[in-house]
Scaffold this active site. Structure first.
Site, mmCIF file in Angstrom:
data_model
loop_
_atom_site.group_PDB
_atom_site.id
_atom_site.type_symbol
_atom_site.label_atom_id
_atom_site.label_comp_id
_atom_site.label_asym_id
_atom_site.label_seq_id
_atom_site.Cartn_x
_atom_site.Cartn_y
_atom_site.Cartn_z
ATOM 1 N N HIS A 181 -10.809 71.716 -25.204
ATOM 2 C CA HIS A 181 -11.451 71.263 -24.213
ATOM 3 C C HIS A 181 -10.194 70.304 -23.315
ATOM 4 C CE1 HIS A 181 -15.085 73.636 -23.095
ATOM 5 N NE2 HIS A 181 -14.741 73.852 -24.891
ATOM 6 N N GLU A 221 -15.996 73.293 -15.242
ATOM 7 C CA GLU A 221 -16.436 73.155 -14.337
ATOM 8 C C GLU A 221 -16.290 71.660 -13.313
ATOM 9 O OE1 GLU A 221 -21.400 73.931 -13.476
ATOM 10 O OE2 GLU A 221 -19.561 75.470 -13.614
#
Length: 190
Positions: free
Chosen positions: A146, A78
């Site tokens: 990530h 996010e």
């Protein structure tokens, strides 16, 4: 749909801000494609726990650990809206009910298909299983890479992040937690 058109318009603006020509051949349909992709990547917002479980709760006198390992997940961070992906391992000890095994993967997918941080994703999966069948305990481990750490920033291609959430007897009994973590870390395959 109005949302798709508004999103496509925003993507066209982004392309222009990057110095690209959204009218060139390779980019003509990119705004619509990206809008549809983002809708798919965040489709978990339209899914509920009841929809995921879909009445696949079965009465069973089983009081030993149930573990499903290596559930693939893909999500969007996010903070940067870039992907993170990896594996989820979910275990629970039934009280009176078991959950259809595929439902564990569906629950993980529902929460992964939202803008996320891995820490919250891990907890949401555990809490959802607790809510669905009220087991004696739940354990969830998520291991991800990530892209916000790989493609930008520190650019560490081999870094992975591991998070865990334990509820009930997985939290209160160190033996249960140890058994869960040992099983997650084992490399046995059927």
């Amino acid at each position: 749909e109005d949302r798709l058109e508004r999103m496509a318009g925003a993507v066209e603006t982004i392309l222009e801000c990057l110095g690209e020509d959204p009218k060139r051949e390779g980019l003509l349909k990119t705004p619509q494609r990206m809008a549809k992709a983002l809708m798919y990547f965040t489709s978990g917002y339209k899914t509920t726990l009841d929809t995921c479980v879909n009445e696949a709760v079965f009465r069973e006198d089983h009081r030993e650990m149930v573990l499903v390992k290596d559930i693939d997940i893909h999500s969007l961070c996010e903070h940067h809206m870039v992907p993170f992906f990896g594996k989820v391992h979910i275990a629970y000890i039934p009280r009176n009910n078991v959950l259809g095994l595929s439902k564990l993967a569906r629950i993980a997918e529902m929460y992964a298909r939202r803008l996320q941080v891995q820490e919250r994703l891990t907890k949401q999966i555990a809490m959802a299983i607790q809510s669905a069948i009220q087991p004696l305990g739940v354990g969830v481990v998520v291991e991800c890479s990530h892209m916000c750490m790989v493609m930008r920033g520190v650019q560490k291609t081999n870094a992975t992040t591991t998070t865990s959430s334990v509820l009930g007897c997985f939290q209160s009994d160190p033996r249960t937690r140890s058994e869960f973590l040992a099983l997650v870390n084992s490399n046995r395959r059927c």
